[in-house]
Design an enzyme around this catalytic site. Structure first.
Site, PDB file in Angstrom:
ATOM      1  N   LYS A   1     -14.877  -2.222  -2.494  1.00  0.00           N
ATOM      2  CA  LYS A   1     -14.571  -2.463  -3.902  1.00  0.00           C
ATOM      3  C   LYS A   1     -15.822  -2.966  -4.609  1.00  0.00           C
ATOM      4  O   LYS A   1     -16.463  -3.913  -4.155  1.00  0.00           O
ATOM      5  CB  LYS A   1     -13.459  -3.486  -4.067  1.00  0.00           C
ATOM      6  CG  LYS A   1     -13.129  -3.807  -5.531  1.00  0.00           C
ATOM      7  CD  LYS A   1     -12.010  -4.830  -5.656  1.00  0.00           C
ATOM      8  CE  LYS A   1     -12.479  -6.253  -5.490  1.00  0.00           C
ATOM      9  NZ  LYS A   1     -13.276  -6.741  -6.671  1.00  0.00           N
TER      10      LYS A   1
ATOM     11  N   ASP B   1     -13.540  -1.451  -9.598  1.00  0.00           N
ATOM     12  CA  ASP B   1     -12.568  -2.422 -10.115  1.00  0.00           C
ATOM     13  C   ASP B   1     -13.104  -3.080 -11.392  1.00  0.00           C
ATOM     14  O   ASP B   1     -13.581  -4.212 -11.373  1.00  0.00           O
ATOM     15  CB  ASP B   1     -12.309  -3.463  -9.017  1.00  0.00           C
ATOM     16  CG  ASP B   1     -11.373  -4.585  -9.460  1.00  0.00           C
ATOM     17  OD1 ASP B   1     -10.519  -4.342 -10.322  1.00  0.00           O
ATOM     18  OD2 ASP B   1     -11.513  -5.708  -8.924  1.00  0.00           O
TER      19      ASP B   1
ATOM     20  N   LYS C   1     -11.165  -2.947 -14.407  1.00  0.00           N
ATOM     21  CA  LYS C   1      -9.989  -3.400 -15.170  1.00  0.00           C
ATOM     22  C   LYS C   1     -10.126  -3.164 -16.677  1.00  0.00           C
ATOM     23  O   LYS C   1     -10.017  -4.082 -17.489  1.00  0.00           O
ATOM     24  CB  LYS C   1      -9.716  -4.888 -14.915  1.00  0.00           C
ATOM     25  CG  LYS C   1      -9.461  -5.258 -13.460  1.00  0.00           C
ATOM     26  CD  LYS C   1      -9.147  -6.743 -13.328  1.00  0.00           C
ATOM     27  CE  LYS C   1      -8.921  -7.165 -11.897  1.00  0.00           C
ATOM     28  NZ  LYS C   1     -10.190  -7.179 -11.111  1.00  0.00           N
TER      29      LYS C   1
ATOM     30  N   HIS D   1      -9.484  -2.499 -20.463  1.00  0.00           N
ATOM     31  CA  HIS D   1      -8.401  -2.935 -21.346  1.00  0.00           C
ATOM     32  C   HIS D   1      -8.951  -2.955 -22.767  1.00  0.00           C
ATOM     33  O   HIS D   1      -9.662  -3.887 -23.149  1.00  0.00           O
ATOM     34  CB  HIS D   1      -7.909  -4.320 -20.932  1.00  0.00           C
ATOM     35  CG  HIS D   1      -6.673  -4.776 -21.656  1.00  0.00           C
ATOM     36  ND1 HIS D   1      -5.975  -5.902 -21.267  1.00  0.00           N
ATOM     37  CD2 HIS D   1      -6.014  -4.270 -22.725  1.00  0.00           C
ATOM     38  CE1 HIS D   1      -4.932  -6.064 -22.080  1.00  0.00           C
ATOM     39  NE2 HIS D   1      -4.946  -5.093 -22.974  1.00  0.00           N
ATOM     40  N   ASP D   2      -8.620  -1.931 -23.554  1.00  0.00           N
ATOM     41  CA  ASP D   2      -9.116  -1.824 -24.924  1.00  0.00           C
ATOM     42  C   ASP D   2      -8.234  -0.832 -25.660  1.00  0.00           C
ATOM     43  O   ASP D   2      -7.206  -0.393 -25.128  1.00  0.00           O
ATOM     44  CB  ASP D   2     -10.593  -1.371 -24.908  1.00  0.00           C
ATOM     45  CG  ASP D   2     -11.393  -1.937 -26.081  1.00  0.00           C
ATOM     46  OD1 ASP D   2     -10.908  -1.822 -27.229  1.00  0.00           O
ATOM     47  OD2 ASP D   2     -12.481  -2.481 -25.853  1.00  0.00           O
TER      48      ASP D   2
ATOM     49  N   ASN E   1      -8.587   4.985 -27.461  1.00  0.00           N
ATOM     50  CA  ASN E   1      -9.729   5.887 -27.610  1.00  0.00           C
ATOM     51  C   ASN E   1     -10.952   5.371 -26.858  1.00  0.00           C
ATOM     52  O   ASN E   1     -11.674   6.143 -26.217  1.00  0.00           O
ATOM     53  CB  ASN E   1     -10.066   6.063 -29.090  1.00  0.00           C
ATOM     54  CG  ASN E   1     -11.111   7.149 -29.310  1.00  0.00           C
ATOM     55  OD1 ASN E   1     -10.944   8.283 -28.872  1.00  0.00           O
ATOM     56  ND2 ASN E   1     -12.196   6.793 -29.985  1.00  0.00           N
TER      57      ASN E   1
ATOM     58  N   THR F   1      -3.205 -11.728  -8.980  1.00  0.00           N
ATOM     59  CA  THR F   1      -2.612 -12.550  -7.922  1.00  0.00           C
ATOM     60  C   THR F   1      -2.984 -14.024  -8.061  1.00  0.00           C
ATOM     61  O   THR F   1      -2.475 -14.863  -7.310  1.00  0.00           O
ATOM     62  CB  THR F   1      -3.028 -12.036  -6.531  1.00  0.00           C
ATOM     63  OG1 THR F   1      -4.445 -11.838  -6.485  1.00  0.00           O
ATOM     64  CG2 THR F   1      -2.330 -10.717  -6.225  1.00  0.00           C
TER      65      THR F   1
ATOM     66  N   ARG G   1      -4.793 -12.984   2.905  1.00  0.00           N
ATOM     67  CA  ARG G   1      -5.538 -13.996   3.632  1.00  0.00           C
ATOM     68  C   ARG G   1      -5.036 -14.050   5.075  1.00  0.00           C
ATOM     69  O   ARG G   1      -3.859 -13.792   5.338  1.00  0.00           O
ATOM     70  CB  ARG G   1      -5.337 -15.379   2.988  1.00  0.00           C
ATOM     71  CG  ARG G   1      -5.927 -15.501   1.577  1.00  0.00           C
ATOM     72  CD  ARG G   1      -7.432 -15.549   1.640  1.00  0.00           C
ATOM     73  NE  ARG G   1      -8.051 -15.788   0.341  1.00  0.00           N
ATOM     74  CZ  ARG G   1      -8.445 -14.831  -0.493  1.00  0.00           C
ATOM     75  NH1 ARG G   1      -8.224 -13.566  -0.173  1.00  0.00           N
ATOM     76  NH2 ARG G   1      -9.051 -15.136  -1.632  1.00  0.00           N
TER      77      ARG G   1
ATOM     78  N   GLN H   1      -6.165 -17.889  -4.943  1.00  0.00           N
ATOM     79  CA  GLN H   1      -5.023 -16.988  -4.934  1.00  0.00           C
ATOM     80  C   GLN H   1      -3.726 -17.788  -4.853  1.00  0.00           C
ATOM     81  O   GLN H   1      -3.641 -18.772  -4.126  1.00  0.00           O
ATOM     82  CB  GLN H   1      -5.108 -16.029  -3.741  1.00  0.00           C
ATOM     83  CG  GLN H   1      -6.369 -15.168  -3.713  1.00  0.00           C
ATOM     84  CD  GLN H   1      -6.343 -14.037  -4.718  1.00  0.00           C
ATOM     85  OE1 GLN H   1      -5.449 -13.944  -5.554  1.00  0.00           O
ATOM     86  NE2 GLN H   1      -7.326 -13.163  -4.656  1.00  0.00           N
TER      87      GLN H   1
ATOM     88  N   ARG I   1     -13.353 -12.683   0.432  1.00  0.00           N
ATOM     89  CA  ARG I   1     -13.949 -13.828   1.121  1.00  0.00           C
ATOM     90  C   ARG I   1     -13.541 -13.985   2.587  1.00  0.00           C
ATOM     91  O   ARG I   1     -14.384 -14.391   3.403  1.00  0.00           O
ATOM     92  CB  ARG I   1     -13.653 -15.106   0.330  1.00  0.00           C
ATOM     93  CG  ARG I   1     -14.492 -15.216  -0.941  1.00  0.00           C
ATOM     94  CD  ARG I   1     -13.941 -16.229  -1.925  1.00  0.00           C
ATOM     95  NE  ARG I   1     -12.726 -15.741  -2.579  1.00  0.00           N
ATOM     96  CZ  ARG I   1     -12.089 -16.400  -3.539  1.00  0.00           C
ATOM     97  NH1 ARG I   1     -12.516 -17.592  -3.931  1.00  0.00           N
ATOM     98  NH2 ARG I   1     -11.000 -15.886  -4.100  1.00  0.00           N
TER      99      ARG I   1
END
Length: 234
Positions: free
Chosen positions: A32, A59, A61, A63-64, A67, A121, A183, A192, A213
């Protein structure tokens, strides 16, 4: 695409990332690339890892407005990644536009799988109500976002492993569930809130788990990765 462990390479730069991945000689992990690494290195790090044979989950994400996301996805399509995501909270119109952009950016070629983030999460019911003013139970919110993503034509969602099975129940077995918040039983949860072990995530129905991690910060990162694969895939 089948069950797999995706290693979150949340590093500050390319050299640290490559030094980490060079330790893996038996198999090349699905990786990732998130905001920290992408903002530091840009598309070059994606191209480098693709050239080295790694599958990539980009990754960012998005968001807008629809267009803007459509045009951004058309650009990202040219990187030939395997998974890419956006926030389901951006609305069905935004998700539909994103899918159009992703498809247009790879004319005649296979596009990346497009998945939507339902709820992070690190968000629990208290934060959902206090900060987002969403009063419905977390499960109900996640399933609503998942159904909206499915109806927009997306391939799956990012959700907690706690919700993976329920997402499959309402959206179908072929609708992907990509689950962070994993985990080891003897590990630290960090920031988390909604977590499971790799074995629990497998039993719950997760298709992919994203692990950072517990692998990247381990004294023996290759052994930690192989442990994760053994618990989730093998």
């Amino acid at each position: 695409m089948g069950k797999d462990v995706i290693v979150a390479c949340d590093f500050a730069g390319a050299q640290q990332t490559l030094d980490f991945l060079n330790r893996f000689t038996a198999r090349k992990p699905f990786v990732k690339i998130g905001m920290e690494l992408y903002y530091a290195e840009g598309p070059a790090i994606v191209r480098e890892l693709k050239a080295r044979g790694h599958k990539i989950f980009l990754d960012l994400k998005l968001h807008d407005i629809p267009n803007t996301v459509k045009k951004a996805m058309a650009v990202l399509a040219g990187l030939d990644v395997d998974l890419v995501n956006l926030h389901a909270a951006g609305t069905r119109d935004m998700m539909t536009a994103a899918l159009e952009g992703l498809s247009a950016g790879r004319p005649g070629g296979a596009r990346a799988k497009l998945i939507a983030v339902t709820q992070l999460t690190s968000t629990d019911q208290t934060a959902l109500e206090r900060d987002l003013l969403i009063r419905q139970p977390m499960d109900e919110v996640v399933l609503h976002y998942a159904k909206t993503a499915r109806d927009a034509g997306l391939d799956g969602v990012v959700c907690s492993p706690l919700e993976a099975g329920k997402v499959h129940e309402v959206c179908g077995a072929g609708f992907l569930t990509v689950t962070p918040g994993v985990r080891f039983a003897d590990g630290d949860k960090g920031d988390q809130k909604r977590v499971m072990t790799p074995a629990q995530a497998k039993a719950a129905g997760s298709d992919y788990i994203v692990v950072g991690r517990p692998i990247t910060a381990a004294a023996d990162c290759v052994a930690a990765y192989e442990r994760c694969v053994a618990e989730f895939v093998d």
